[in-house]
Design a protein around this motif. Structure first.
Motif, mmCIF file in Angstrom:
data_model
loop_
_atom_site.group_PDB
_atom_site.id
_atom_site.type_symbol
_atom_site.label_atom_id
_atom_site.label_comp_id
_atom_site.label_asym_id
_atom_site.label_seq_id
_atom_site.Cartn_x
_atom_site.Cartn_y
_atom_site.Cartn_z
ATOM 1 N N LYS A 165 45.512 75.449 -72.056
ATOM 2 C CA LYS A 165 44.518 76.328 -72.659
ATOM 3 C C LYS A 165 45.147 77.074 -73.833
ATOM 4 O O LYS A 165 46.040 77.905 -73.638
ATOM 5 N N LEU A 166 44.676 76.759 -75.040
ATOM 6 C CA LEU A 166 45.209 77.338 -76.276
ATOM 7 C C LEU A 166 44.206 78.304 -76.883
ATOM 8 O O LEU A 166 43.021 77.980 -76.987
ATOM 9 N N VAL A 167 44.688 79.446 -77.319
ATOM 10 C CA VAL A 167 43.884 80.375 -78.111
ATOM 11 C C VAL A 167 44.497 80.445 -79.500
ATOM 12 O O VAL A 167 45.708 80.637 -79.638
ATOM 13 N N PHE A 168 43.670 80.255 -80.512
ATOM 14 C CA PHE A 168 44.067 80.507 -81.891
ATOM 15 C C PHE A 168 43.416 81.819 -82.296
ATOM 16 O O PHE A 168 42.194 81.971 -82.202
ATOM 17 N N SER A 190 43.217 86.612 -70.657
ATOM 18 C CA SER A 190 43.139 86.246 -69.238
ATOM 19 C C SER A 190 42.960 84.745 -69.039
ATOM 20 O O SER A 190 43.259 84.227 -67.972
ATOM 21 N N TRP A 191 42.516 84.029 -70.059
ATOM 22 C CA TRP A 191 42.241 82.591 -69.973
ATOM 23 C C TRP A 191 43.424 81.723 -70.412
ATOM 24 O O TRP A 191 43.678 80.667 -69.845
ATOM 25 N N ILE A 243 49.099 81.223 -76.774
ATOM 26 C CA ILE A 243 48.382 81.937 -77.829
ATOM 27 C C ILE A 243 49.097 81.652 -79.145
ATOM 28 O O ILE A 243 50.322 81.809 -79.232
ATOM 29 N N ILE A 244 48.316 81.247 -80.130
ATOM 30 C CA ILE A 244 48.875 81.000 -81.464
ATOM 31 C C ILE A 244 48.192 81.958 -82.424
ATOM 32 O O ILE A 244 46.977 81.886 -82.623
ATOM 33 N N CYS A 245 48.958 82.862 -82.981
ATOM 34 C CA CYS A 245 48.433 83.793 -83.974
ATOM 35 C C CYS A 245 48.634 83.176 -85.351
ATOM 36 O O CYS A 245 49.779 82.919 -85.763
ATOM 37 N N GLU A 246 47.537 82.915 -86.023
ATOM 38 C CA GLU A 246 47.588 82.420 -87.391
ATOM 39 C C GLU A 246 47.636 83.642 -88.289
ATOM 40 O O GLU A 246 46.693 84.432 -88.306
ATOM 41 N N TRP A 247 48.742 83.818 -88.962
ATOM 42 C CA TRP A 247 49.129 84.991 -89.738
ATOM 43 C C TRP A 247 49.795 85.999 -88.801
ATOM 44 O O TRP A 247 49.385 86.169 -87.667
ATOM 45 N N GLY A 248 50.813 86.635 -89.299
ATOM 46 C CA GLY A 248 51.519 87.663 -88.542
ATOM 47 C C GLY A 248 51.046 89.042 -88.953
ATOM 48 O O GLY A 248 51.810 89.830 -89.521
ATOM 49 N N LEU A 249 49.786 89.327 -88.666
ATOM 50 C CA LEU A 249 49.176 90.592 -89.068
ATOM 51 C C LEU A 249 48.817 91.383 -87.810
ATOM 52 O O LEU A 249 49.544 91.328 -86.821
ATOM 53 N N GLY A 250 47.716 92.116 -87.834
ATOM 54 C CA GLY A 250 47.319 92.904 -86.680
ATOM 55 C C GLY A 250 47.099 92.059 -85.434
ATOM 56 O O GLY A 250 47.342 92.521 -84.313
ATOM 57 N N ASN A 251 46.665 90.813 -85.608
ATOM 58 C CA ASN A 251 46.472 89.918 -84.467
ATOM 59 C C ASN A 251 47.785 89.691 -83.719
ATOM 60 O O ASN A 251 47.830 89.733 -82.491
ATOM 61 N N ALA A 252 48.853 89.457 -84.454
ATOM 62 C CA ALA A 252 50.161 89.211 -83.830
ATOM 63 C C ALA A 252 50.707 90.485 -83.177
ATOM 64 O O ALA A 252 51.339 90.418 -82.123
ATOM 65 N N VAL A 253 50.452 91.625 -83.805
ATOM 66 C CA VAL A 253 50.871 92.891 -83.196
ATOM 67 C C VAL A 253 50.137 93.072 -81.873
ATOM 68 O O VAL A 253 50.758 93.331 -80.832
ATOM 69 N N TRP A 254 48.810 92.914 -81.889
ATOM 70 C CA TRP A 254 48.000 93.126 -80.687
ATOM 71 C C TRP A 254 48.396 92.152 -79.574
ATOM 72 O O TRP A 254 48.633 92.569 -78.447
ATOM 73 N N TYR A 255 48.477 90.875 -79.898
ATOM 74 C CA TYR A 255 48.821 89.896 -78.866
ATOM 75 C C TYR A 255 50.251 90.075 -78.365
ATOM 76 O O TYR A 255 50.526 89.857 -77.186
ATOM 77 N N SER A 256 51.155 90.498 -79.225
ATOM 78 C CA SER A 256 52.534 90.716 -78.752
ATOM 79 C C SER A 256 52.603 91.921 -77.805
ATOM 80 O O SER A 256 53.507 92.001 -76.979
ATOM 81 N N GLN A 257 51.651 92.816 -77.902
ATOM 82 C CA GLN A 257 51.602 93.975 -77.007
ATOM 83 C C GLN A 257 50.862 93.671 -75.699
ATOM 84 O O GLN A 257 51.035 94.388 -74.722
ATOM 85 N N HIS A 258 50.016 92.634 -75.689
ATOM 86 C CA HIS A 258 49.130 92.396 -74.551
ATOM 87 C C HIS A 258 49.333 91.081 -73.816
ATOM 88 O O HIS A 258 48.767 90.904 -72.736
ATOM 89 N N LYS A 259 50.104 90.165 -74.342
ATOM 90 C CA LYS A 259 50.247 88.867 -73.677
ATOM 91 C C LYS A 259 50.843 89.040 -72.289
ATOM 92 O O LYS A 259 51.552 90.004 -72.019
ATOM 93 N N LEU A 260 50.525 88.108 -71.417
ATOM 94 C CA LEU A 260 51.013 88.153 -70.041
ATOM 95 C C LEU A 260 52.354 87.437 -69.933
ATOM 96 O O LEU A 260 52.658 86.547 -70.743
ATOM 97 N N PRO A 261 53.167 87.784 -68.955
ATOM 98 C CA PRO A 261 54.524 87.214 -68.862
ATOM 99 C C PRO A 261 54.573 85.684 -68.793
ATOM 100 O O PRO A 261 55.508 85.084 -69.314
ATOM 101 N N HIS A 262 53.584 85.041 -68.196
ATOM 102 C CA HIS A 262 53.616 83.581 -68.056
ATOM 103 C C HIS A 262 53.133 82.850 -69.312
ATOM 104 O O HIS A 262 53.260 81.641 -69.409
ATOM 105 N N GLN A 263 52.622 83.574 -70.278
ATOM 106 C CA GLN A 263 52.067 82.946 -71.479
ATOM 107 C C GLN A 263 53.110 82.784 -72.570
ATOM 108 O O GLN A 263 54.058 83.563 -72.670
ATOM 109 N N LYS A 264 52.893 81.766 -73.392
ATOM 110 C CA LYS A 264 53.702 81.571 -74.594
ATOM 111 C C LYS A 264 52.924 82.139 -75.776
ATOM 112 O O LYS A 264 51.710 81.982 -75.870
#
Length: 138
Positions: free
Chosen positions: A5-8, A52-53, A57-78
């Motif tokens: 399951k990939l999220v862009f 949760s799904w 997770i692949i953040c396209e651009w290292g902007l606010g999306n990457a900040v948010w996901y780096s703060q919220h990703k779960l331990p088992h996720q890449k």
């Protein structure tokens, strides 16, 4: 076989479209798009659903999306962040929770070297992969 399951996640996915299409058509992945309205603007409830799904997770651009996901990703996720030239003129990379990012993709040798020089992103955290281009012969 369970599909990965990939999220862009990002505000502008034009450079990732060929990659997304390829992965969706491979039969190995389920893909969801977390389309952000801007560098910081997003539907946080939907982003939390994506968290949760997702397996990856692949953040396209290292902007606010990457900040948010780096703060919220779960331990088992890449978490993978694909960075372009634009981010060099921002402070977003300084706000990453770098320990939660598995790989940062730089789209050119110049971008790779500049992210190391400007933001001190460890080289072992980065990889260089050029933007994809459509190469079908007409």
């Amino acid at each position: 076989m369970n599909k990965v399951k990939l999220v862009f996640a990002g505000h502008d996915l034009k450079f990732a479209k060929l990659i997304i299409d390829y992965l969706e058509n491979s039969g190995k992945y389920e893909v969801r798009i977390d389309h952000w309205k801007g560098h910081n603007a997003h539907d946080e409830a939907y982003s939390k659903e994506c968290i949760s799904w997702a397996d990856v997770i692949i953040c396209e651009w290292g902007l606010g999306n990457a900040v948010w996901y780096s703060q919220h990703k779960l331990p088992h996720q890449k978490l993978i962040v694909r960075m372009h030239r634009q981010e060099l003129d921002t402070q977003y990379p300084k706000k990453f929770v770098l320990g939660n990012i598995d790989k940062i993709i730089a789209i050119s040798p110049y971008v790779y070297e500049e992210f190391y020089r400007v933001f001190k992103i460890p080289r072992e955290k980065m990889i260089m992969i050029y933007n994809a281009v459509h190469s079908q012969m007409l």
